[in-house]
Design a protein around this motif. Sequence first.
Motif, PDB file in Angstrom:
ATOM      1  N   ALA A  20       0.757  -1.008   0.218  1.00  0.00           N
ATOM      2  CA  ALA A  20       0.113   0.033  -0.004  1.00  0.00           C
ATOM      3  C   ALA A  20       0.956   1.061   0.055  1.00  0.00           C
ATOM      4  O   ALA A  20       0.604   2.177  -0.675  1.00  0.00           O
ATOM      5  N   PHE A  21       1.763   1.306   0.643  1.00  0.00           N
ATOM      6  CA  PHE A  21       2.816   2.559   0.760  1.00  0.00           C
ATOM      7  C   PHE A  21       3.484   2.496  -0.463  1.00  0.00           C
ATOM      8  O   PHE A  21       3.761   3.761  -0.970  1.00  0.00           O
ATOM      9  N   MET A  22       4.236   1.642  -0.943  1.00  0.00           N
ATOM     10  CA  MET A  22       4.812   1.606  -2.233  1.00  0.00           C
ATOM     11  C   MET A  22       3.837   2.189  -3.455  1.00  0.00           C
ATOM     12  O   MET A  22       4.366   3.013  -4.059  1.00  0.00           O
ATOM     13  N   VAL A  23       2.627   1.899  -3.564  1.00  0.00           N
ATOM     14  CA  VAL A  23       1.800   2.562  -4.412  1.00  0.00           C
ATOM     15  C   VAL A  23       1.363   3.863  -4.119  1.00  0.00           C
ATOM     16  O   VAL A  23       1.677   4.966  -5.138  1.00  0.00           O
ATOM     17  N   VAL A  24       1.397   4.225  -2.862  1.00  0.00           N
ATOM     18  CA  VAL A  24       1.381   5.757  -2.550  1.00  0.00           C
ATOM     19  C   VAL A  24       2.696   6.771  -2.959  1.00  0.00           C
ATOM     20  O   VAL A  24       2.559   7.187  -3.629  1.00  0.00           O
ATOM     21  N   LEU A  25       3.874   6.030  -2.649  1.00  0.00           N
ATOM     22  CA  LEU A  25       5.162   6.385  -3.309  1.00  0.00           C
ATOM     23  C   LEU A  25       4.968   6.446  -4.749  1.00  0.00           C
ATOM     24  O   LEU A  25       5.750   7.553  -5.136  1.00  0.00           O
ATOM     25  N   GLY A  26       4.662   5.603  -5.382  1.00  0.00           N
ATOM     26  CA  GLY A  26       4.470   5.713  -6.953  1.00  0.00           C
ATOM     27  C   GLY A  26       3.891   6.863  -7.245  1.00  0.00           C
ATOM     28  O   GLY A  26       4.224   7.558  -8.117  1.00  0.00           O
ATOM     29  N   ILE A  27       2.677   6.983  -6.888  1.00  0.00           N
ATOM     30  CA  ILE A  27       1.909   8.274  -7.035  1.00  0.00           C
ATOM     31  C   ILE A  27       2.497   9.289  -6.811  1.00  0.00           C
ATOM     32  O   ILE A  27       2.615  10.466  -7.570  1.00  0.00           O
ATOM     33  N   ALA A  28       2.885   9.557  -5.589  1.00  0.00           N
ATOM     34  CA  ALA A  28       3.556  10.705  -5.233  1.00  0.00           C
ATOM     35  C   ALA A  28       5.064  11.174  -6.161  1.00  0.00           C
ATOM     36  O   ALA A  28       5.216  12.406  -6.618  1.00  0.00           O
ATOM     37  N   THR A  29       5.605  10.125  -6.632  1.00  0.00           N
ATOM     38  CA  THR A  29       6.845  10.326  -7.491  1.00  0.00           C
ATOM     39  C   THR A  29       6.298  10.676  -8.755  1.00  0.00           C
ATOM     40  O   THR A  29       6.838  11.682  -9.352  1.00  0.00           O
ATOM     41  N   ALA A  30       5.374  10.035  -9.432  1.00  0.00           N
ATOM     42  CA  ALA A  30       4.750  10.207 -10.701  1.00  0.00           C
ATOM     43  C   ALA A  30       4.144  12.106 -10.458  1.00  0.00           C
ATOM     44  O   ALA A  30       4.535  12.586 -11.542  1.00  0.00           O
ATOM     45  N   LEU A  31       3.713  12.484  -9.519  1.00  0.00           N
ATOM     46  CA  LEU A  31       3.169  13.652  -9.491  1.00  0.00           C
ATOM     47  C   LEU A  31       4.325  14.699  -9.227  1.00  0.00           C
ATOM     48  O   LEU A  31       4.576  15.827 -10.036  1.00  0.00           O
ATOM     49  N   SER A  32       5.645  14.464  -8.641  1.00  0.00           N
ATOM     50  CA  SER A  32       6.770  15.188  -8.510  1.00  0.00           C
ATOM     51  C   SER A  32       7.493  15.300  -9.727  1.00  0.00           C
ATOM     52  O   SER A  32       7.990  16.324 -10.004  1.00  0.00           O
ATOM     53  N   VAL A  33       7.691  14.342 -10.533  1.00  0.00           N
ATOM     54  CA  VAL A  33       8.439  14.086 -11.688  1.00  0.00           C
ATOM     55  C   VAL A  33       7.763  15.228 -12.762  1.00  0.00           C
ATOM     56  O   VAL A  33       8.726  15.760 -13.386  1.00  0.00           O
ATOM     57  N   GLN A  34       6.489  15.547 -12.636  1.00  0.00           N
ATOM     58  CA  GLN A  34       6.081  16.564 -13.542  1.00  0.00           C
ATOM     59  C   GLN A  34       6.682  17.882 -13.604  1.00  0.00           C
ATOM     60  O   GLN A  34       6.881  18.737 -14.414  1.00  0.00           O
ATOM     61  N   VAL A  35       7.167  18.328 -11.996  1.00  0.00           N
ATOM     62  CA  VAL A  35       7.465  19.457 -11.750  1.00  0.00           C
ATOM     63  C   VAL A  35       8.953  19.683 -11.743  1.00  0.00           C
ATOM     64  O   VAL A  35       9.629  20.434 -12.274  1.00  0.00           O
ATOM     65  N   VAL A  36       9.686  18.675 -10.946  1.00  0.00           N
ATOM     66  CA  VAL A  36      11.036  18.746 -10.708  1.00  0.00           C
ATOM     67  C   VAL A  36      12.051  17.828 -11.483  1.00  0.00           C
ATOM     68  O   VAL A  36      13.291  17.703 -11.497  1.00  0.00           O
ATOM     69  N   GLY A  37      11.303  16.973 -12.393  1.00  0.00           N
ATOM     70  CA  GLY A  37      11.923  16.196 -13.359  1.00  0.00           C
ATOM     71  C   GLY A  37      12.351  14.780 -12.445  1.00  0.00           C
ATOM     72  O   GLY A  37      12.334  14.650 -11.147  1.00  0.00           O
ATOM     73  N   SER A  38      12.610  13.802 -13.147  1.00  0.00           N
ATOM     74  CA  SER A  38      13.054  12.409 -12.844  1.00  0.00           C
ATOM     75  C   SER A  38      14.304  12.441 -12.076  1.00  0.00           C
ATOM     76  O   SER A  38      14.600  11.491 -11.206  1.00  0.00           O
TER      77      SER A  38
END
Length: 295
Positions: A188-206
């Motif tokens: 469950a946490f890793m899915v949450v982390l995946g969503i948070a990472t995807a949202l963050s990549v849009q602004v600060v980049g991968s």
Amino acid sequence: MSLADFWSKVFVFDRYGELLELLSQSIIAGAVLGLIGGVVGLFVMLRRHAFAVHAIAEMSFAGAALFLLLGYNVVTGSLIGSIFSALIIALMGAKVHENDSIIGALMPFGLGLGILFLSLYSGRSANKFSLLTGQIVAVDSAQLTSMVVGGAVIITALALMWRPLMFASLDPVVAQAKGLPLRLLSVAFMVVLGIATALSVQVVGSLLVLALLITPAASALQVTASPLRALILSVLFAEVAMVGGILLALAGSLPISPYVTTLSFLIFVMCRGIRAVRQRYSASGRKRSEPGLEK
């Protein structure tokens, strides 16, 4: 390049007020991501998943690059890549050494795929660059809505599993003995982390997502051991880095990422300094209180 030319690129405050009004959605998006990064980042540090964030970011980059090549929504591709890699890490990395091996394999694989897809892409080079370093000015109303919805999902999910997840993060051995479903919590946490990472990549980049999902929480844990105070400080530090970085980026001609990462690093250095001063005073206090040392 002279020093004057350098500063003219870093800070240019011409028509700054107009830019603030024009890019108000980007500032709001940065504030949302600061909240997400501060909350999620605390659990990333407590669960020692800093290495995993990098792997998820690389796979998010690969998914975004693939969807860019195919002409589909980049955010969707980023989200699919993030969640896919997060599930692989959670389901296959049952033990610490297995987790590190899987993450180490995913990182170069995701980066290689991303580079392959970008090399095949014949569109604007700015689109390629933004996947790596971020592009805050590209945030529109649709992206802002997706960030707000995604942020609400993340915060709600973490609120629902806050107590068992915190228990499992701080003392997994006792948590397992108490019968907590550690594997389910991890997935469950890793899915949450995946969503948070995807949202963050849009602004600060991968490449620089670590500055949002790791550094603020790492800074907070330097100055406090209380989970609640660490959470508050982590969110505060993430907001300063994100919103402050955006405000500084609007005054220059550089991507947002150097501003965000610099602010985040300066906060970490400051917190490390505070910790060092505390330890020095604590050590000197213990020496003075030991028998035979007082005159």
